[in-house]
Design an enzyme around this catalytic site. Sequence first.
Site, PDB file in Angstrom:
ATOM      1  N   GLU A 171      65.380  25.726 -35.616  1.00 34.68           N
ATOM      2  CA  GLU A 171      66.379  24.763 -36.224  1.00 34.68           C
ATOM      3  C   GLU A 171      65.489  23.443 -36.762  1.00 34.68           C
ATOM      4  O   GLU A 171      64.170  23.664 -36.536  1.00 34.68           O
ATOM      5  CB  GLU A 171      67.217  24.109 -35.003  1.00 34.68           C
ATOM      6  N   ASN A 210      71.606  24.635 -42.624  1.00 32.37           N
ATOM      7  CA  ASN A 210      70.737  23.768 -42.329  1.00 32.37           C
ATOM      8  C   ASN A 210      69.395  24.037 -42.626  1.00 32.37           C
ATOM      9  O   ASN A 210      68.475  23.182 -42.177  1.00 32.37           O
ATOM     10  CB  ASN A 210      70.830  22.984 -40.989  1.00 32.37           C
ATOM     11  N   ASP A 220      66.072  37.147 -32.778  1.00 29.87           N
ATOM     12  CA  ASP A 220      66.836  36.020 -31.669  1.00 29.87           C
ATOM     13  C   ASP A 220      67.999  36.923 -30.938  1.00 29.87           C
ATOM     14  O   ASP A 220      68.476  37.981 -31.459  1.00 29.87           O
ATOM     15  CB  ASP A 220      67.158  34.923 -32.514  1.00 29.87           C
ATOM     16  N   HIS A 266      67.838  26.806 -41.544  1.00 28.80           N
ATOM     17  CA  HIS A 266      67.054  27.272 -40.468  1.00 28.80           C
ATOM     18  C   HIS A 266      66.805  28.926 -40.519  1.00 28.80           C
ATOM     19  O   HIS A 266      67.535  29.442 -41.137  1.00 28.80           O
ATOM     20  CB  HIS A 266      67.618  27.173 -38.754  1.00 28.80           C
TER      21      HIS A 266
END
Length: 262
Positions: free
Chosen positions: A143, A136, A67, A138
């Site tokens: 996400e 979380n 990313d 990811h």
Amino acid sequence: MKVLIYKTAEEVKAQAARRLLMSVQRTPQSVLGLATGGTMEDVYAELVKQTHRHAASWAQVTTFNLDEYWGIPIDSPASYRTYMNHHLFNHINVDLDATHIPPSEGENPDLAAAQYEARISGAGGIDLQLLGIGVNGHIGFNEPTSSLASKTRLKTLTQSTRDANRRFFDTMEQVPRYALTVGIGTIMASEECLLVATGSSKAPAVQAMIEGPLAASCPASALQMHQKVTVMLDEDAARDLELRSYYQLVHPDGQESAVSDG
């Protein structure tokens, strides 16, 4: 899914670096998927040391990063191109033209994403994909609620992800709201995945990934469906695993064995 638990974070990062280097040594033309973040800084530092210790060559290796922030200059101190050059590429004999990171700017992010996906396909896909995991759940910047079949695309970052990355910027307002990320489907197409997690803050996400249901609420749980995944954890990150004693029975002290633990 092979779960390896080590006593310390230092052991985890050294073993992860060893596994990456083994891929390069066994297959000089390896196509590696790489990740960023605080955990990976130490992994890459160890990887550089091991590369020089074993006189390993990266001359024929191709890399694709997961990313990049969207909307910042590629030469920004906070860009992942800067990160990768600083922590790894500038210290090994890799061909910089063979190191790929998603674009950070442009008029058409959808086109940029499609072109990046095509480059991965054109290289024959990823042989070994290195992954971290967010608090979380990811992976990459996929996400929660990301499609488990997603390809490279522009994603809006959650507030928790932006908070976690705040330390790399002068102010919260400078933290990007968007990123171009390789999708979960693309990650799942990799021949092999290696996920590294350390610290107690990652324990709930790690437990959800390994033992929870397959769910878009924890994107990393998609890895339960991958045929070849190794997860390297320290004791803190493994804290919440209900079957921890079983994983340690199969692979005591993080040692891999002949057991096929898929």
